[in-house]
Design an enzyme around this catalytic site. Structure first.
Site, PDB file in Angstrom:
ATOM      1  N   GLY A  51       1.302   4.757   0.085  1.00 54.27           N
ATOM      2  CA  GLY A  51       0.588   5.914   0.305  1.00 54.27           C
ATOM      3  C   GLY A  51       1.404   7.283   0.214  1.00 54.27           C
ATOM      4  N   ASN A  52       1.038   8.341   0.550  1.00 52.33           N
ATOM      5  CA  ASN A  52       1.860   9.520   0.150  1.00 52.33           C
ATOM      6  C   ASN A  52       2.525   9.836   1.368  1.00 52.33           C
ATOM      7  OD1 ASN A  52       0.939  11.273  -2.201  1.00 52.33           O
ATOM      8  ND2 ASN A  52      -1.062  10.662  -1.363  1.00 52.33           N
ATOM      9  N   THR A  53       2.479   9.259   2.471  1.00 48.53           N
ATOM     10  CA  THR A  53       3.312   9.534   3.745  1.00 48.53           C
ATOM     11  C   THR A  53       4.049   7.998   3.761  1.00 48.53           C
ATOM     12  OG1 THR A  53       1.961  10.887   4.823  1.00 48.53           O
ATOM     13  CG2 THR A  53       3.429  10.054   6.221  1.00 48.53           C
ATOM     14  N   ASP A  96       0.956  -1.127   0.114  1.00 44.43           N
ATOM     15  CA  ASP A  96       0.034   0.036   0.137  1.00 44.43           C
ATOM     16  C   ASP A  96       1.164   1.039  -0.081  1.00 44.43           C
ATOM     17  OD1 ASP A  96      -1.832   2.009   0.565  1.00 44.43           O
ATOM     18  OD2 ASP A  96      -2.033   1.568   2.677  1.00 44.43           O
ATOM     19  N   ASP A 125      -5.941   2.892  -3.415  1.00 44.64           N
ATOM     20  CA  ASP A 125      -6.197   2.842  -2.166  1.00 44.64           C
ATOM     21  C   ASP A 125      -7.653   2.889  -1.643  1.00 44.64           C
ATOM     22  OD1 ASP A 125      -6.025   5.443  -2.390  1.00 44.64           O
ATOM     23  OD2 ASP A 125      -5.035   5.775  -0.522  1.00 44.64           O
ATOM     24  N   LEU A 126      -8.377   3.699  -2.065  1.00 47.06           N
ATOM     25  CA  LEU A 126      -9.629   4.108  -2.057  1.00 47.06           C
ATOM     26  C   LEU A 126     -10.558   2.764  -2.517  1.00 47.06           C
ATOM     27  CD1 LEU A 126     -10.085   7.758  -2.484  1.00 47.06           C
ATOM     28  CD2 LEU A 126      -9.177   6.456  -0.525  1.00 47.06           C
TER      29      LEU A 126
HETATM   30  N1  LIG Z   1       1.114   2.706  13.359  1.00 49.52           N
HETATM   31  C1  LIG Z   1       0.778   3.903  13.502  1.00 49.52           C
HETATM   32  N2  LIG Z   1       0.665   4.673  14.605  1.00 49.52           N
HETATM   33  C2  LIG Z   1       0.453   6.007  14.621  1.00 49.52           C
HETATM   34  N3  LIG Z   1       0.597   6.686  13.625  1.00 49.52           N
HETATM   35  C3  LIG Z   1       0.732   6.351  12.604  1.00 49.52           C
HETATM   36  C4  LIG Z   1       0.829   4.969  12.327  1.00 49.52           C
HETATM   37  N4  LIG Z   1       1.047   4.717  11.189  1.00 49.52           N
HETATM   38  C5  LIG Z   1       1.033   5.836  10.506  1.00 49.52           C
HETATM   39  N5  LIG Z   1       1.138   6.863  11.472  1.00 49.52           N
HETATM   40  C6  LIG Z   1       0.914   8.409  10.911  1.00 49.52           C
HETATM   41  O1  LIG Z   1      -0.504   8.489  10.435  1.00 49.52           O
HETATM   42  C7  LIG Z   1      -0.225   9.246   9.162  1.00 49.52           C
HETATM   43  C8  LIG Z   1      -0.760   8.563   8.130  1.00 49.52           C
HETATM   44  O2  LIG Z   1      -0.304   7.470   7.642  1.00 49.52           O
HETATM   45  P1  LIG Z   1      -0.975   6.537   6.521  1.00 49.52           P
HETATM   46  O3  LIG Z   1      -2.432   6.166   6.920  1.00 49.52           O
HETATM   47  O4  LIG Z   1      -0.034   5.419   6.429  1.00 49.52           O
HETATM   48  O5  LIG Z   1      -0.771   7.638   5.220  1.00 49.52           O
HETATM   49  P2  LIG Z   1      -0.677   7.617   3.821  1.00 49.52           P
HETATM   50  O6  LIG Z   1      -1.643   6.211   3.312  1.00 49.52           O
HETATM   51  O7  LIG Z   1      -1.165   8.784   3.320  1.00 49.52           O
HETATM   52  O8  LIG Z   1       0.715   7.090   3.330  1.00 49.52           O
HETATM   53  C9  LIG Z   1       1.296   9.420   8.919  1.00 49.52           C
HETATM   54  O9  LIG Z   1       1.427  10.727   9.370  1.00 49.52           O
HETATM   55  C10 LIG Z   1       1.813   8.606   9.870  1.00 49.52           C
HETATM   56  O10 LIG Z   1       3.089   9.236  10.595  1.00 49.52           O
HETATM   57  C1  LIG Z   2      -6.867  10.790  -1.956  1.00 46.64           C
HETATM   58  C2  LIG Z   2      -5.531  10.038  -1.935  1.00 46.64           C
HETATM   59  C3  LIG Z   2      -4.394  11.307  -2.121  1.00 46.64           C
HETATM   60  C4  LIG Z   2      -5.273   9.512  -0.527  1.00 46.64           C
HETATM   61  O1  LIG Z   2      -4.014   9.020  -0.383  1.00 46.64           O
HETATM   62  P1  LIG Z   2      -3.353   8.864   0.933  1.00 46.64           P
HETATM   63  O2  LIG Z   2      -3.857   9.927   1.996  1.00 46.64           O
HETATM   64  O3  LIG Z   2      -3.574   7.442   1.040  1.00 46.64           O
HETATM   65  O4  LIG Z   2      -1.879   8.938   1.034  1.00 46.64           O
HETATM   66  C5  LIG Z   2      -5.385   9.140  -3.102  1.00 46.64           C
HETATM   67  O5  LIG Z   2      -6.180   8.124  -2.776  1.00 46.64           O
HETATM   68  C6  LIG Z   2      -5.316   9.756  -4.563  1.00 46.64           C
HETATM   69  O6  LIG Z   2      -4.288  10.447  -4.939  1.00 46.64           O
HETATM   70  N1  LIG Z   2      -6.521   9.537  -5.019  1.00 46.64           N
HETATM   71  C7  LIG Z   2      -6.650  10.111  -6.330  1.00 46.64           C
HETATM   72  C8  LIG Z   2      -7.781  10.870  -6.564  1.00 46.64           C
HETATM   73  C9  LIG Z   2      -9.473  10.141  -6.245  1.00 46.64           C
HETATM   74  O7  LIG Z   2      -9.115   9.064  -5.513  1.00 46.64           O
HETATM   75  O8  LIG Z   2     -10.342  10.951  -6.352  1.00 46.64           O
HETATM   76  K   LIG Z   3      -3.453   4.845   2.261  1.00 45.17           K
END
Ligand SMILES: Nc1ncnc2c1ncn2[C@@H]1O[C@H](COP(=O)(O)OP(=O)(O)O)[C@@H](O)[C@H]1O
Ligand SMILES: CC(C)(COP(=O)(O)O)[C@@H](O)C(=O)NCCC(=O)O
Ligand SMILES: [K+]
Length: 254
Positions: free
Chosen positions: A7-9, A5, A108-109
């Protein structure tokens, strides 16, 4: 099965035995690193947890960070001898997508919706607390109705910090009162109480628009932050995206 997965972070890597998530690993989705950064962490994790390459028969990738996608595709090919499935919602057909441009929908959605539907067999809203805060509405017959997106909780704090001269970047803690007596409490109050109100308000409007009872599922790294509104959720599943990826893998022919 191994699932990614991206993601952006963070990138979360999940290892499944059948339908069960056995292990997971979280890696920062650093865009300036080269492939070795990711390879080293995943291979090391596999070694430490006795996860053998020959136990992995399928690989599935969701990436909402296109620049990082090739790293994970190459990883599967080079180190696991697997050609991964890269989730492409518009082409998948497992769910119908009732939005203007289906190819825009984040993968992801899409897998979140797939897992939510499998779990609840009902109309549902998935609330994903990631870099973005997203609400994905899916109906019980397998159609994604649409999405609501706003800045994620940490993203909002970072943005406020970076756009102002005097405000500090605060940690996510809820102050006892809504009226802050110092800058830190003032921001924590605004963000946490504010996001709680926002989430409740958006859910209320979504429910009105759907016009039927919906099951509300929370997921994402920050899904535990808004403790004051936990009863707005029928369930919280931090592994929903990984579960959805595994489901996608099981339901898709290679
Ligand atoms: N297990 C965890 N416990 C607490 N905070 C977390 C954990 N995992 C991620 N985070 C925090 O949650 C935020 C979102 O993470 P995540 O849902 O993975 O985002 P994305 O999908 O956008 O990468 C991040 O800023 C991260 O630092
Ligand atoms: C909305 C999101 C930025 C979420 O990303 P995440 O927070 O999981 O990193 C990602 O699903 C995305 O880039 N989607 C494209 C636009 C859309 O789903 O409508
Ligand atoms: K995600």
């Amino acid at each position: 099965m191994i699932v990614f997965d991206v993601g952006n972070t963070d990138t979360v890597v999940g290892f499944f035995k059948g339908e069960n998530l056995i292990n997971k690993l979280r890696i920062r989705s650093l865009k300036n690193e080269n492939s070795i950064y990711f390879e080293y962490r995943i291979l090391n994790f596999m070694l430490e947890n006795n996860i053998e390459k020959r136990g992995l028969q399928k690989a599935v990738i969701s990436s909402v960070v296109p620049i990082l996608t090739p790293f994970f595709v190459n990883f599967c090919e080079k180190f696991l001898d697997l050609k991964p499935l890269v989730v492409t919602p518009a082409q998948s057909g497992l769910l119908k997508i009732n939005i203007d441009m289906p190819e825009e929908l984040g993968s992801d959605l899409y897998v979140n919706a797939l897992a939510a539907l499998e779990t609840t067999q009902s109309d549902c809203v998935v609330v994903d607390f990631g870099t973005a805060l997203t609400f994905t509405v899916v109906n019980f017959s397998g159609q994604i109705e649409g999405v609501t997106i706003l800045p994620g909780i940490k993203t909002a704090i970072k943005s406020l910090f970076s756009q102002t001269s005097l405000l500090p970047e605060v940690i996510l803690e809820k102050p006892a009162s809504i009226i802050g007596k110092n800058s830190m409490h003032a921001i924590q109050s605004g963000i946490i109480y504010g996001y709680e109100s926002m989430v409740l308000g958006i859910l209320k409007k979504i429910k009105e628009e759907v016009g039927r009872p919906v099951t509300v599922i929370g997921t994402g790294g920050l899904s535990a932050v808004l403790t004051g509104i936990s009863n707005a959720f029928d369930m919280i599943d931090v592994d929903l995206t990984l579960q959805g990826l595994a489901l996608y893998g099981r339901k898709t022919q290679m």
